[in-house]
Design a protein around this motif. Structure first.
Motif, short mmCIF file in Angstrom:
data_model
loop_
_atom_site.label_atom_id
_atom_site.label_comp_id
_atom_site.label_asym_id
_atom_site.label_seq_id
_atom_site.Cartn_x
_atom_site.Cartn_y
_atom_site.Cartn_z
N LYS A 33 1.01 -1.90 -0.02
CA LYS A 33 0.61 -0.02 -0.52
C LYS A 33 1.17 0.73 0.35
O LYS A 33 0.51 2.39 -0.66
N GLU A 34 1.95 1.05 0.64
CA GLU A 34 3.06 2.61 0.91
C GLU A 34 3.84 2.87 -0.54
O GLU A 34 3.54 3.84 -1.14
N ASP A 35 3.59 1.41 -1.17
CA ASP A 35 4.54 1.76 -2.44
C ASP A 35 3.66 1.71 -3.61
O ASP A 35 3.77 3.10 -4.69
N PHE A 36 2.41 1.91 -3.69
CA PHE A 36 1.32 1.91 -4.00
C PHE A 36 0.93 3.89 -4.03
O PHE A 36 1.02 4.44 -5.00
N ASP A 37 1.08 4.30 -3.02
CA ASP A 37 0.98 5.27 -2.15
C ASP A 37 1.92 6.41 -2.77
O ASP A 37 1.53 7.62 -3.49
N ASN A 38 3.16 5.63 -2.59
CA ASN A 38 4.02 7.22 -3.15
C ASN A 38 4.25 6.72 -4.94
O ASN A 38 5.61 7.29 -5.43
N GLY A 39 3.87 6.31 -5.51
CA GLY A 39 3.72 5.66 -6.99
C GLY A 39 5.16 5.18 -7.18
O GLY A 39 5.67 4.65 -8.31
N PHE A 40 5.57 3.76 -6.71
CA PHE A 40 6.47 3.03 -7.42
C PHE A 40 5.66 2.26 -7.94
O PHE A 40 6.45 1.01 -9.27
N ASN A 41 4.44 1.98 -7.40
CA ASN A 41 3.36 0.83 -8.18
C ASN A 41 2.14 1.11 -8.64
O ASN A 41 1.58 2.28 -8.32
N GLU A 42 2.13 0.95 -10.55
CA GLU A 42 0.72 1.23 -10.93
C GLU A 42 -0.99 0.74 -10.47
O GLU A 42 -2.06 1.69 -10.46
N THR A 43 -0.21 -0.35 -9.92
CA THR A 43 -1.50 -1.45 -9.24
C THR A 43 -1.31 -1.53 -8.14
O THR A 43 -0.49 -2.09 -7.71
N LEU A 44 -2.56 -2.17 -7.36
CA LEU A 44 -2.46 -2.66 -5.65
C LEU A 44 -3.42 -3.80 -5.57
O LEU A 44 -4.67 -3.25 -5.60
#
Length: 195
Positions: free
Chosen positions: A77-88
């Motif tokens: 979730k943190e990676d998604f919120d910080n823009g590192f992943n396009e999908t969660l």
């Protein structure tokens, strides 16, 4: 000397036939149990995924089942919120069919075909126009998709009822490819109870 060799041979055949009958008895008692509930403890501890499965054994070779996965990983979730992943990815429901590659019911290799209904959140950059000025902004939305895939694995039973299985596979999403992940993993280390 010939009598000792004859007795040793007779004893050897007696022991091997006793082992064969014991294996048949164990296999038949397992084969009478047609249902199994499984939990993936490794995924819960390592990746904060809650993964539970039910499997129904149709005969010695085929079984069908369904598994569900809920992803509660704060790291993802943190990676998604910080823009590192396009999908969660947040959930999966996986109906599957398995075929045993071995004749033993106590330990065997298997192959699996599955369908994965999966969903979660995605983020994409979109261009907006306001008062004659254009700008880009990240837009977050939900996705739902369906993947078709395959897996292979190994299963072992202890005391005719406690199962340990490991499997690995992959599926490809086919409906909303512009918003969902291209591939869906099917990986697990399940501990189960057969009844």
């Amino acid at each position: 000397m010939k009598k000792i060799a004859f007795l040793a041979t007779l004893l050897f055949f007696q022991l091997t036939s006793a082992q064969d009958s014991g294996t048949t008895q164990t296999a038949s008692s397992i084969e009478l149990k047609k249902n199994e509930i499984k939990f993936d403890v490794v995924a819960l501890i390592a990746m904060s995924k809650f993964h539970v499965s039910y499997e129904r054994f149709l005969n010695n070779d085929f079984s069908v089942g369904i598994s569900g996965v809920l992803n509660a990983s704060n790291k993802n979730k943190e990676d998604f919120d910080n823009g590192f992943n396009e999908t969660l990815p947040q959930y999966e429901v996986n109906p599957f069919v398995r075929y045993s590659l071995s004749k033993s019911a106590v330990s065997y290799y298997f192959v699996e075909a599955f369908i994965s209904v999966n969903g979660g959140k995605y983020r994409e950059l979109r261009r907006f126009t306001e008062d004659g000025y254009g700008y880009w902004d990240a837009v977050e939305d939900n996705y739902t998709d369906m993947a078709i895939g395959g897996a292979a694995g190994y299963k072992l039973y202890i005391k005719e009822k406690f199962g340990i299985e490991v499997f690995v596979g992959v599926g490809r999403n086919i409906l909303n490819m512009e918003t969902s992940p291209t591939y869906v993993q099917r990986v697990g280390a399940n501990f189960g109870y057969r009844f």
